[in-house]
Design an enzyme around this catalytic site. Structure first.
Site, PDB file in Angstrom:
ATOM      1  N   PRO A 145      -1.443  10.964  37.978  1.00 19.58           N
ATOM      2  CA  PRO A 145      -2.330   9.863  38.375  1.00 19.58           C
ATOM      3  C   PRO A 145      -1.727   8.489  38.061  1.00 19.58           C
ATOM      4  CG  PRO A 145      -3.320  11.216  36.619  1.00 19.58           C
ATOM      5  CD  PRO A 145      -2.055  11.877  37.018  1.00 19.58           C
ATOM      6  N   GLU A 167      -2.352  17.290  28.781  1.00 21.54           N
ATOM      7  CA  GLU A 167      -2.321  15.824  28.743  1.00 21.54           C
ATOM      8  C   GLU A 167      -1.113  15.253  29.473  1.00 21.54           C
ATOM      9  OE1 GLU A 167      -4.614  13.536  27.096  1.00 21.54           O
ATOM     10  OE2 GLU A 167      -5.753  15.376  27.432  1.00 21.54           O
TER      11      GLU A 167
HETATM   12  N1  ADE Z   1      -2.535  15.104  38.306  1.00 22.13           N
HETATM   13  C1  ADE Z   1      -3.807  14.924  37.933  1.00 22.13           C
HETATM   14  N2  ADE Z   1      -4.429  14.076  38.742  1.00 22.13           N
HETATM   15  C2  ADE Z   1      -3.522  13.686  39.682  1.00 22.13           C
HETATM   16  C3  ADE Z   1      -3.563  12.814  40.807  1.00 22.13           C
HETATM   17  N3  ADE Z   1      -4.652  12.129  41.145  1.00 22.13           N
HETATM   18  N4  ADE Z   1      -2.435  12.665  41.539  1.00 22.13           N
HETATM   19  C4  ADE Z   1      -1.320  13.333  41.181  1.00 22.13           C
HETATM   20  N5  ADE Z   1      -1.226  14.156  40.150  1.00 22.13           N
HETATM   21  C5  ADE Z   1      -2.316  14.349  39.398  1.00 22.13           C
END
Ligand code: ADE
Length: 247
Positions: free
Chosen positions: A101, A128
């Site tokens: 993310p 994490e």
């Molecule tokens: N891992 C957890 N959430 C994610 C996301 N929104 N985009 C890419 N990898 C992730």
């Protein structure tokens, strides 16, 4: 194009990619995919791949060693395969994408750029995340699929493989590739209709039955603009700026 997905859940990746259009593309040999189990590379005698984070805040982190060794093994395989196929080592660095993310947000333009690669390594985190030191060593791109947090990188990696694969020549047949137009020109696609001509008193827009291709194209662009303005005002404003003839 060859996707190498590094994960703790390889069956999730292969189940997800093995069906429908991507499954067919793999059978045809247009794309190849492998899911590599990071756990196979741990030197820990209990097969452990994670440990507590340093500092406050409880949480488990994927450790550097298994991730590093897994990436190195995959890169060495790629190099060997290319040597055998072309008698030549990869000219440019193979891209290693960490799906997180905290990455740049994936879009159609990025998909087009990745589709030019011969091999793409996708690294999936869990818990994490992954020890920062190994990321610094191996990752070339940090990519997110949107501003929300999932439980792991597998679904984002599959989203990326799908969006990239359909841009690889031969993956879609002609009927399917018509859909490419959404985002291809920066706009959402116009509405589509099929038989019957009247359904629950709703008629197919008469212009589509006119046989006049110029008129139909004009209608489709107008509908595209109307839909984009309504549903994605951000894209609409960008399109208007790029097509502003007064500049
Ligand atoms: N891992 C957890 N959430 C994610 C996301 N929104 N985009 C890419 N990898 C992730």
């Amino acid at each position: 194009m060859f996707f190498h997905v590094l994960t703790l859940f390889p069956e999730m990746i292969m189940d997800g990619l093995g069906t429908s259009i991507l499954g067919r593309a793999m059978q045809k040999g247009c794309i190849q995919a492998e899911a590599v189990n990071i756990r196979d590379y741990t030197t820990n005698k209990h097969q452990k791949v994670d440990d507590y984070t340093y500092g406050p805040g409880a949480g488990m982190l994927m450790q550097a060693q298994p991730v590093y060794d897994c990436v190195q093994a995959v890169l060495a395989n790629i190099k060997q395969r290319r040597m055998e196929q072309a008698g030549d080592a990869p000219q440019k660095r193979v891209r290693v994408v960490y799906v997180t993310p905290q990455g740049a947000v994936f879009d159609q333009k990025m998909a087009q750029e990745f589709a030019k690669e011969e091999d793409l390594v996708l690294l999936c985190g869990h818990y994490e995340g992954i020890d920062e030191r190994v990321l610094e060593e191996v990752v070339t791109d940090y990519v997110s699929i949107g501003d929300y947090v999932l439980t792991g990188g597998e679904l984002p990696a599959m989203v990326m493989v799908d969006a990239i694969s359909r841009l690889v020549p031969g993956v879609l047949n002609n009927d399917e590739s018509a859909v490419t137009d959404s985002f291809g020109n920066g706009l959402l696609e116009h509405p589509q209709y099929s038989r019957p001509q009247v359904w629950r008193d709703k008629e197919v827009p008469p212009v589509l039955l006119s046989g006049n291709h110029k008129l139909i194209e004009k209608w489709q662009l107008e509908e595209s603009l109307k839909r984009t303005k309504e549903r994605r005002p951000d894209l609409y404003e960008r399109w208007k700026e790029e097509h502003d003839s007064s500049k």
